[in-house]
Scaffold this motif. Structure first.
Motif, PDB file in Angstrom:
ATOM      1  N   LYS A 196      86.422 -43.884  13.722  1.00  9.91           N
ATOM      2  CA  LYS A 196      84.958 -44.035  13.435  1.00  9.91           C
ATOM      3  C   LYS A 196      84.196 -44.304  12.063  1.00  9.91           C
ATOM      4  CE  LYS A 196      84.025 -40.743  17.111  1.00  9.91           C
ATOM      5  NZ  LYS A 196      84.764 -39.661  17.164  1.00  9.91           N
ATOM      6  N   ASP A 197      82.847 -44.994  12.352  1.00  5.73           N
ATOM      7  CA  ASP A 197      82.126 -45.053  11.114  1.00  5.73           C
ATOM      8  C   ASP A 197      81.502 -43.486  10.563  1.00  5.73           C
ATOM      9  OD1 ASP A 197      79.826 -45.391   9.443  1.00  5.73           O
ATOM     10  OD2 ASP A 197      79.458 -47.356  10.331  1.00  5.73           O
ATOM     11  N   ARG A 198      81.932 -43.202   9.451  1.00  5.16           N
ATOM     12  CA  ARG A 198      81.518 -41.803   8.928  1.00  5.16           C
ATOM     13  C   ARG A 198      80.006 -41.577   9.001  1.00  5.16           C
ATOM     14  NH1 ARG A 198      79.327 -39.950   4.147  1.00  5.16           N
ATOM     15  NH2 ARG A 198      79.801 -37.830   3.874  1.00  5.16           N
ATOM     16  N   GLN A 199      79.271 -42.498   8.248  1.00  2.00           N
ATOM     17  CA  GLN A 199      78.014 -42.156   8.163  1.00  2.00           C
ATOM     18  C   GLN A 199      77.341 -42.266   9.627  1.00  2.00           C
ATOM     19  OE1 GLN A 199      75.634 -42.246   5.111  1.00  2.00           O
ATOM     20  NE2 GLN A 199      75.148 -41.290   7.061  1.00  2.00           N
ATOM     21  N   LEU A 200      77.877 -43.044  10.819  1.00  2.00           N
ATOM     22  CA  LEU A 200      77.086 -43.111  12.078  1.00  2.00           C
ATOM     23  C   LEU A 200      77.643 -41.724  12.599  1.00  2.00           C
ATOM     24  CD1 LEU A 200      77.416 -46.782  13.797  1.00  2.00           C
ATOM     25  CD2 LEU A 200      75.559 -45.763  12.740  1.00  2.00           C
ATOM     26  N   GLU A 201      78.546 -41.269  12.499  1.00  2.00           N
ATOM     27  CA  GLU A 201      78.942 -40.027  13.248  1.00  2.00           C
ATOM     28  C   GLU A 201      78.218 -38.829  12.872  1.00  2.00           C
ATOM     29  OE1 GLU A 201      83.127 -38.512  12.596  1.00  2.00           O
ATOM     30  OE2 GLU A 201      82.861 -37.844  14.760  1.00  2.00           O
ATOM     31  N   ILE A 202      78.224 -38.761  11.341  1.00  2.00           N
ATOM     32  CA  ILE A 202      77.210 -37.858  10.739  1.00  2.00           C
ATOM     33  C   ILE A 202      75.617 -37.883  11.189  1.00  2.00           C
ATOM     34  CG2 ILE A 202      76.181 -36.909   8.575  1.00  2.00           C
ATOM     35  CD1 ILE A 202      78.898 -37.530   7.233  1.00  2.00           C
ATOM     36  N   TRP A 203      74.938 -39.208  11.305  1.00  2.00           N
ATOM     37  CA  TRP A 203      73.683 -39.119  11.911  1.00  2.00           C
ATOM     38  C   TRP A 203      73.620 -38.698  13.170  1.00  2.00           C
ATOM     39  CZ3 TRP A 203      72.993 -44.505   8.877  1.00  2.00           C
ATOM     40  CH2 TRP A 203      72.368 -44.230   7.696  1.00  2.00           C
ATOM     41  N   ARG A 204      74.746 -39.214  13.940  1.00  2.00           N
ATOM     42  CA  ARG A 204      74.784 -38.740  15.336  1.00  2.00           C
ATOM     43  C   ARG A 204      74.738 -37.512  15.572  1.00  2.00           C
ATOM     44  NH1 ARG A 204      78.237 -43.614  16.721  1.00  2.00           N
ATOM     45  NH2 ARG A 204      76.627 -45.174  17.464  1.00  2.00           N
ATOM     46  N   GLN A 205      75.758 -36.797  14.926  1.00  2.00           N
ATOM     47  CA  GLN A 205      75.809 -35.146  14.714  1.00  2.00           C
ATOM     48  C   GLN A 205      74.454 -34.590  14.369  1.00  2.00           C
ATOM     49  OE1 GLN A 205      79.075 -34.578  12.193  1.00  2.00           O
ATOM     50  NE2 GLN A 205      80.366 -34.771  13.810  1.00  2.00           N
ATOM     51  N   GLN A 206      73.630 -35.442  13.802  1.00  2.00           N
ATOM     52  CA  GLN A 206      72.166 -34.824  13.477  1.00  2.00           C
ATOM     53  C   GLN A 206      70.913 -35.105  14.419  1.00  2.00           C
ATOM     54  OE1 GLN A 206      71.473 -36.570   9.508  1.00  2.00           O
ATOM     55  NE2 GLN A 206      73.082 -35.065   8.497  1.00  2.00           N
ATOM     56  N   GLY A 207      71.622 -35.792  15.564  1.00  2.00           N
ATOM     57  CA  GLY A 207      70.565 -36.041  16.482  1.00  2.00           C
ATOM     58  C   GLY A 207      69.911 -37.455  16.185  1.00  2.00           C
ATOM     59  N   VAL A 228      92.244 -46.414   8.284  1.00  2.00           N
ATOM     60  CA  VAL A 228      91.837 -45.418   8.952  1.00  2.00           C
ATOM     61  C   VAL A 228      92.382 -44.325   8.360  1.00  2.00           C
ATOM     62  CG1 VAL A 228      91.247 -43.824  11.037  1.00  2.00           C
ATOM     63  CG2 VAL A 228      91.433 -46.736  11.019  1.00  2.00           C
ATOM     64  N   HIS A 229      91.750 -43.146   7.766  1.00  2.00           N
ATOM     65  CA  HIS A 229      92.116 -41.915   7.400  1.00  2.00           C
ATOM     66  C   HIS A 229      92.735 -41.091   8.536  1.00  2.00           C
ATOM     67  CE1 HIS A 229      92.851 -38.259   5.485  1.00  2.00           C
ATOM     68  NE2 HIS A 229      92.211 -38.588   4.229  1.00  2.00           N
ATOM     69  N   PRO A 230      94.069 -40.795   8.359  1.00  2.00           N
ATOM     70  CA  PRO A 230      94.823 -40.101   9.221  1.00  2.00           C
ATOM     71  C   PRO A 230      93.879 -38.804   9.609  1.00  2.00           C
ATOM     72  CG  PRO A 230      96.030 -39.728   7.324  1.00  2.00           C
ATOM     73  CD  PRO A 230      94.824 -40.938   7.201  1.00  2.00           C
ATOM     74  N   VAL A 231      93.421 -38.099   8.899  1.00  2.00           N
ATOM     75  CA  VAL A 231      92.915 -36.725   9.443  1.00  2.00           C
ATOM     76  C   VAL A 231      91.298 -36.953   9.925  1.00  2.00           C
ATOM     77  CG1 VAL A 231      92.408 -34.340   8.544  1.00  2.00           C
ATOM     78  CG2 VAL A 231      94.187 -35.907   7.402  1.00  2.00           C
ATOM     79  N   THR A 232      90.361 -37.649   9.218  1.00  2.00           N
ATOM     80  CA  THR A 232      89.200 -37.766   9.417  1.00  2.00           C
ATOM     81  C   THR A 232      88.962 -38.603  10.506  1.00  2.00           C
ATOM     82  OG1 THR A 232      88.575 -39.534   7.818  1.00  2.00           O
ATOM     83  CG2 THR A 232      88.492 -37.077   7.090  1.00  2.00           C
ATOM     84  N   GLY A 233      89.961 -39.622  10.839  1.00  3.27           N
ATOM     85  CA  GLY A 233      89.632 -40.722  11.760  1.00  3.27           C
ATOM     86  C   GLY A 233      88.553 -41.837  11.352  1.00  3.27           C
ATOM     87  N   TRP A 234      87.989 -41.871  10.098  1.00  3.82           N
ATOM     88  CA  TRP A 234      86.870 -42.642   9.704  1.00  3.82           C
ATOM     89  C   TRP A 234      87.488 -43.787   9.030  1.00  3.82           C
ATOM     90  CZ3 TRP A 234      84.427 -37.777   6.750  1.00  3.82           C
ATOM     91  CH2 TRP A 234      83.594 -37.205   7.623  1.00  3.82           C
ATOM     92  N   LYS A 235      86.798 -44.946   8.936  1.00  7.07           N
ATOM     93  CA  LYS A 235      87.089 -46.132   8.786  1.00  7.07           C
ATOM     94  C   LYS A 235      86.739 -46.226   7.183  1.00  7.07           C
ATOM     95  CE  LYS A 235      85.670 -47.934  12.761  1.00  7.07           C
ATOM     96  NZ  LYS A 235      85.346 -48.859  13.678  1.00  7.07           N
ATOM     97  N   SER A 236      87.711 -46.977   6.384  1.00  8.22           N
ATOM     98  CA  SER A 236      87.222 -47.153   4.947  1.00  8.22           C
ATOM     99  C   SER A 236      87.943 -48.563   4.325  1.00  8.22           C
ATOM    100  CB  SER A 236      88.126 -46.006   3.959  1.00  8.22           C
ATOM    101  OG  SER A 236      87.781 -46.178   2.933  1.00  8.22           O
ATOM    102  N   ILE A 237      87.081 -49.138   3.567  1.00  7.55           N
ATOM    103  CA  ILE A 237      87.521 -50.461   3.100  1.00  7.55           C
ATOM    104  C   ILE A 237      88.511 -50.231   2.127  1.00  7.55           C
ATOM    105  CG2 ILE A 237      86.657 -52.408   2.056  1.00  7.55           C
ATOM    106  CD1 ILE A 237      85.211 -52.398   3.988  1.00  7.55           C
ATOM    107  N   ALA A 257      89.572 -35.031   1.673  1.00 11.09           N
ATOM    108  CA  ALA A 257      89.463 -36.366   2.711  1.00 11.09           C
ATOM    109  C   ALA A 257      87.864 -36.783   3.264  1.00 11.09           C
ATOM    110  CB  ALA A 257      90.231 -36.052   3.699  1.00 11.09           C
ATOM    111  N   GLU A 258      87.174 -35.745   3.452  1.00 12.82           N
ATOM    112  CA  GLU A 258      85.981 -35.881   3.933  1.00 12.82           C
ATOM    113  C   GLU A 258      84.915 -36.231   2.839  1.00 12.82           C
ATOM    114  OE1 GLU A 258      86.287 -32.681   7.463  1.00 12.82           O
ATOM    115  OE2 GLU A 258      85.080 -31.842   5.546  1.00 12.82           O
ATOM    116  N   ARG A 259      85.034 -35.712   1.564  1.00  9.34           N
ATOM    117  CA  ARG A 259      84.128 -35.956   0.577  1.00  9.34           C
ATOM    118  C   ARG A 259      84.566 -36.751  -0.390  1.00  9.34           C
ATOM    119  NH1 ARG A 259      79.497 -35.616   1.509  1.00  9.34           N
ATOM    120  NH2 ARG A 259      79.230 -35.178  -0.866  1.00  9.34           N
TER     121      ARG A 259
END
Ligand SMILES: O=C(O)CCC(=O)C(=O)O
Ligand SMILES: [Fe+2]
Length: 401
Positions: free
Chosen positions: A372-383, A269-278, A119-121
């Motif tokens: 959530k937007d996956r990319q934004l969430e990952i970048w935010r987690q990276q500070g 929206v993926h039910p597990v990751t909560g990320w938005k997908s086209i 689901a994540e990858r």
């Protein structure tokens, strides 16, 4: 949402489509006329898995409850990762290869974690797997009730839940008979509950060629400006099984379940990751509901071309005998290549049903969480600074604004 029964007047009728497809059916179209070539070699070691089209007739599919196993997974995926020799991400956006795991040995916790990782990858690969088709079906059943395809071949041994992919020297692909764009698809997206964690294992393959590519719907969503993302989130689209069924009939094949058309949200929206997908694809998505045709065509064309052409969203896998791929059909699109004739390529797919696709608004209402937007969430987690000023995205997205 309810299946839709009618076409727009401007679209060809079913009879016209069949007529148009009759000429085409004589040549190889891997998408609309499923595999029917067979070299007649019954001594081949996997002859029992060669394609067959039994005259079965199945009722329309009904809604079924599916609770995603990824929800039960340990988010760190400790059991799965500690069993692997190596976890190799193939691109930042999509695709991971796990080394050193024998899929026959997975515990239930590891199966749940694998669903979460997929689901994540988007897609996860393993090589040198002895797991047979019964093990592959059992694994798929852990994730959801199995889908039976209405038109594509099943193996000669009668396993109705198996989708057979088979090409050999007896038929040369004719590139004039199909477009590379329409080969990009998510499996059976016209179903009311399209598939989730789907697996394909190559049991015989060419030394070189026959690669498969996947494109991330999360990354496609993330690539757009905030205003366009919002616009897409309010839309839904018609997904149709009609052309696939017509193609099969025009090729003289029996259709085991009548084709349907279903409306799904353009952003799910993926039910597990909560990320938005086209969630549209060139293979099955026909039009966006309630838009002028010119606008629907332009939007779908943009999305389809980004799916198929933007390498930043894609991973391409070189199969070997006994490689297996698991992809999350809810959030990726894929496409095979047909560059390997006259070699034989033979693969078996197991396909669990997922939930009914959930729009952003429904997800947020049902869960009380913000999608959530996956990319934004990952970048935010990276500070990283990924704030937007409302006028356009920041430098971190790589735009020229
Ligand atoms: O042959 C492939 O690589 C993929 C075929 C396909 O689209 C599928 O089995 O879902
Ligand atoms: Fe597919």
């Amino acid at each position: 949402m309810a299946p839709v029964a009618t076409h727009e007047n401007s679209e060809p009728t079913q009879a016209e489509r069949i007529e148009a497809l009759k000429n085409e059916a004589q040549v190889f179209n891997p998408f609309y006329s499923p595999s029917i070539g067979d070299d007649g070699d019954d001594k081949y070691e996997f002859a029992q898995f060669k394609p067959s089209f039994p005259k079965l007739s199945w009722e329309p599919l009904k809604e079924i409850e599916v609770i995603d196993r990824g929800l039960a997974a340990d988010p760190t995926k400790k059991s799965l990762f500690s069993a692997a020799q190596k976890v190799r991400h193939l691109t930042p956006a999509i695709g991971t290869e796990l080394l050193g795991i024998d899929l026959r040995q997975l515990s239930n916790a590891q199966k749940d974690e694998l669903a979460l990782l997929v689901a994540e990858r988007g897609v996860v690969f393993f090589r040198d797997q002895e797991l047979d088709i019964h093990g592959q079906l059992d694994l798929a059943r852990h994730w959801g009730p199995l889908h039976k395809h209405a038109t594509t071949p099943i193996p000669r041994n009668g396993l109705e839940e198996v989708h057979v992919v088979y090409n050999d020297s007896s038929r040369r692909p004719d590139p004039a008979s199909f477009s590379k764009l329409e080969l990009w698809h998510t499996d059976v997206s016209y179903e009311i509950q399209p598939p989730s964690t789907t697996s394909l294992k190559v049991i015989t393959g060419p030394d070189v060629g026959g690669d498969t590519s996947w494109s991330s719907g999360y990354a496609l969503y993330s690539s757009f400006s905030p205003g366009f993302q919002k616009y897409l989130e309010g839309l839904s689209a018609v997904h149709s099984a009609v052309a696939q069924a017509d193609g099969a009939r025009a090729a003289g094949l029996h259709v085991r379940r009548e084709p349907i058309e279903t409306i799904h949200p353009v952003v799910r929206v993926h039910p597990v990751t909560g990320w938005k997908s086209i969630y549209v694809n060139p293979g099955f998505t026909r039009r966006i509901v309630g838009l002028p045709k010119a606008e629907s065509d332009a939007i779908l064309s943009l999305l389809f071309h980004q799916i198929s052409e933007n390498p930043d969203f894609q991973v391409r896998f070189k199969w070997e005998k006994n490689s297996i791929a698991f992809w999350d059909n809810r959030i990726v699109t894929h496409s095979a290549t047909f560059d390997f004739w006259p070699a034989t390529r033979h693969a078996l797919r197991a396909t669990p049903h997922g939930e009914k696709p959930t729009s952003v608004a429904d997800y947020e209402k049902q869960t009380g969480k913000v999608a959530k937007d996956r990319q934004l969430e990952i970048w935010r987690q990276q500070g990283l600074d990924v704030s937007t000023d409302g006028a356009g995205p920041t430098k971190a997205r790589g735009y020229n604004d």
